[in-house]
Scaffold this motif. Structure first.
Motif, short mmCIF file in Angstrom:
data_model
loop_
_atom_site.label_atom_id
_atom_site.label_comp_id
_atom_site.label_asym_id
_atom_site.label_seq_id
_atom_site.Cartn_x
_atom_site.Cartn_y
_atom_site.Cartn_z
N GLU A 188 -97.99 -48.95 17.12
CA GLU A 188 -96.84 -50.40 17.55
C GLU A 188 -95.60 -50.07 17.36
O GLU A 188 -94.34 -49.81 17.61
CB GLU A 188 -97.69 -51.27 16.99
N ASP A 205 -100.05 -46.15 23.07
CA ASP A 205 -100.65 -47.67 23.46
C ASP A 205 -101.86 -47.29 23.24
O ASP A 205 -102.26 -48.10 22.55
CB ASP A 205 -100.33 -47.88 24.67
N ALA A 206 -102.77 -46.30 24.00
CA ALA A 206 -104.51 -46.52 23.55
C ALA A 206 -104.43 -46.33 21.82
O ALA A 206 -105.67 -46.56 21.48
CB ALA A 206 -105.08 -45.27 23.91
N ALA A 232 -103.18 -48.15 19.81
CA ALA A 232 -102.15 -49.24 18.29
C ALA A 232 -101.66 -48.94 17.74
O ALA A 232 -101.50 -49.88 17.16
CB ALA A 232 -103.30 -49.93 18.10
N VAL A 291 -105.77 -42.12 29.56
CA VAL A 291 -104.92 -41.90 29.43
C VAL A 291 -103.54 -41.35 30.47
O VAL A 291 -104.57 -40.46 30.79
CB VAL A 291 -103.96 -41.17 28.36
N ARG A 350 -89.02 -45.52 20.08
CA ARG A 350 -90.32 -45.90 20.00
C ARG A 350 -90.33 -44.83 18.70
O ARG A 350 -91.53 -43.89 18.71
CB ARG A 350 -91.42 -45.72 21.19
N ASP A 408 -96.82 -41.60 26.18
CA ASP A 408 -95.77 -43.02 26.48
C ASP A 408 -97.85 -43.51 26.11
O ASP A 408 -97.30 -44.63 25.20
CB ASP A 408 -95.21 -43.37 26.83
N GLU A 409 -98.35 -43.81 26.48
CA GLU A 409 -99.57 -44.58 26.96
C GLU A 409 -100.76 -43.81 25.29
O GLU A 409 -101.21 -44.56 25.08
CB GLU A 409 -100.48 -44.46 27.72
N ARG A 435 -94.79 -39.50 29.91
CA ARG A 435 -95.70 -40.68 30.28
C ARG A 435 -97.14 -41.17 29.30
O ARG A 435 -97.44 -41.75 28.43
CB ARG A 435 -96.08 -40.97 31.61
N HIS A 444 -87.54 -42.89 25.80
CA HIS A 444 -88.11 -44.23 25.18
C HIS A 444 -87.43 -43.97 23.62
O HIS A 444 -88.47 -44.06 22.26
CB HIS A 444 -90.01 -44.10 25.16
#
Length: 267
Positions: free
Chosen positions: A93, A88-89, A91, A6, A118, A84-85, A81, A115
């Motif tokens: 959503e 994503d990793a 999944a 990440v 999110r 946030d990533e 960051r 964000h």
């Protein structure tokens, strides 16, 4: 147990209560600075929140625990960051709720501001938003005129307790301070505006009555659109340890409040 790549580092993450076939509300637990890791949540909030039907994510911040310890990259925007990533990793959503202790609470506030789509709620335990007062406190604790109060305390403890069996967290903190630019970079983070208008989600802020941070209750309630503050009398900064049961009940009830369910269903 898993390690995910990440934002250029390997992040150690643990997940409890996740069921890909049964969607559950995702709660991310963010630990404090230096003498802390995701392990602190194993003995306090995580298993019980998972038992309540939540998908609980815990991870070691950069430089901490089993996550990579790069020499630089320790401004608040780097921590945001990473998170946030990480989502994503994993999944993830939909929007998540963040629970942050101490420095982890500042990360939660910053993530909610950066964000907003999110993050559907923040629980900040003995934490303050990363605005000007926070940067001043970080500077005094980590840098200061004589090395910073936190740095001096960690150094003194290691010097006075070289053979202490419970010294692992302090030794880990010493390595972070010796091997990285964390102490210098955190006070240089990009800051939120003083009106905190970027934080638009509901917030629960929990403080120990004996902690200096409890003085910000009025400011938070006046600045944030939806904020509840709770002060636990006679408790200090380590309320997660000093008042684990009280803190758990507050966090659980806030996460499970009816309006949180209504918001989730609306999304």
């Amino acid at each position: 147990m898993a390690t995910l790549r990440v934002n250029g580092i390997d992040v150690h993450v643990q997940r409890l209560g996740h069921d890909p076939d049964v969607p559950r509300p995702v709660v991310v637990l963010i630990h404090g600075l230096l003498i802390d890791s995701l392990a602190s949540y194993y003995f306090s909030l995580a298993p019980r929140l998972a038992d309540e039907g939540m998908d609980v994510v815990m991870y070691d911040l950069r430089g901490h625990g089993r996550t990579s310890r790069p020499p630089t990259g320790y401004r608040m925007e780097d921590f945001v960051r990473d998170l946030d990533e990480l989502l994503d990793a994993l999944a993830v959503e939909g929007p998540v709720r963040l629970v942050g202790n101490s420095f982890g609470g500042a990360v939660a506030y910053a993530m909610a501001a950066a964000h907003p789509g999110r993050v559907t709620g923040v629980v900040a335990i003995e934490a303050e938003p990363p605005a000007r007062a926070w940067a001043k406190n970080m500077y005094e604790g980590l840098v200061g005129e004589q090395g910073g109060q936190v740095v001096r305390e960690v150094t003194a403890w290691l010097r006075e307790n070289p053979g202490e069996r419970n010294a692992r967290p302090f030794r880990a903190a010493g390595r972070v301070l010796d091997e990285t630019a964390l102490a210098r970079e955190i006070p240089l983070s990009a800051l939120l505006d003083e009106d905190l208008s970027a934080i638009r989600c509901p917030v629960l802020a929990v403080f120990g009555g004996a902690s200096e941070l409890s003085a910000q209750t009025g400011m938070l309630e006046a600045s944030l659109a939806d904020c509840r503050t709770v002060v636990l009398p006679d408790r200090g900064h380590s309320v997660l340890v000093e008042a684990t049961e009280e803190t758990y009940v507050l966090v659980r009830d806030w996460l499970l409040r009816p309006e949180a369910h209504a918001l989730r269903e609306a999304r």
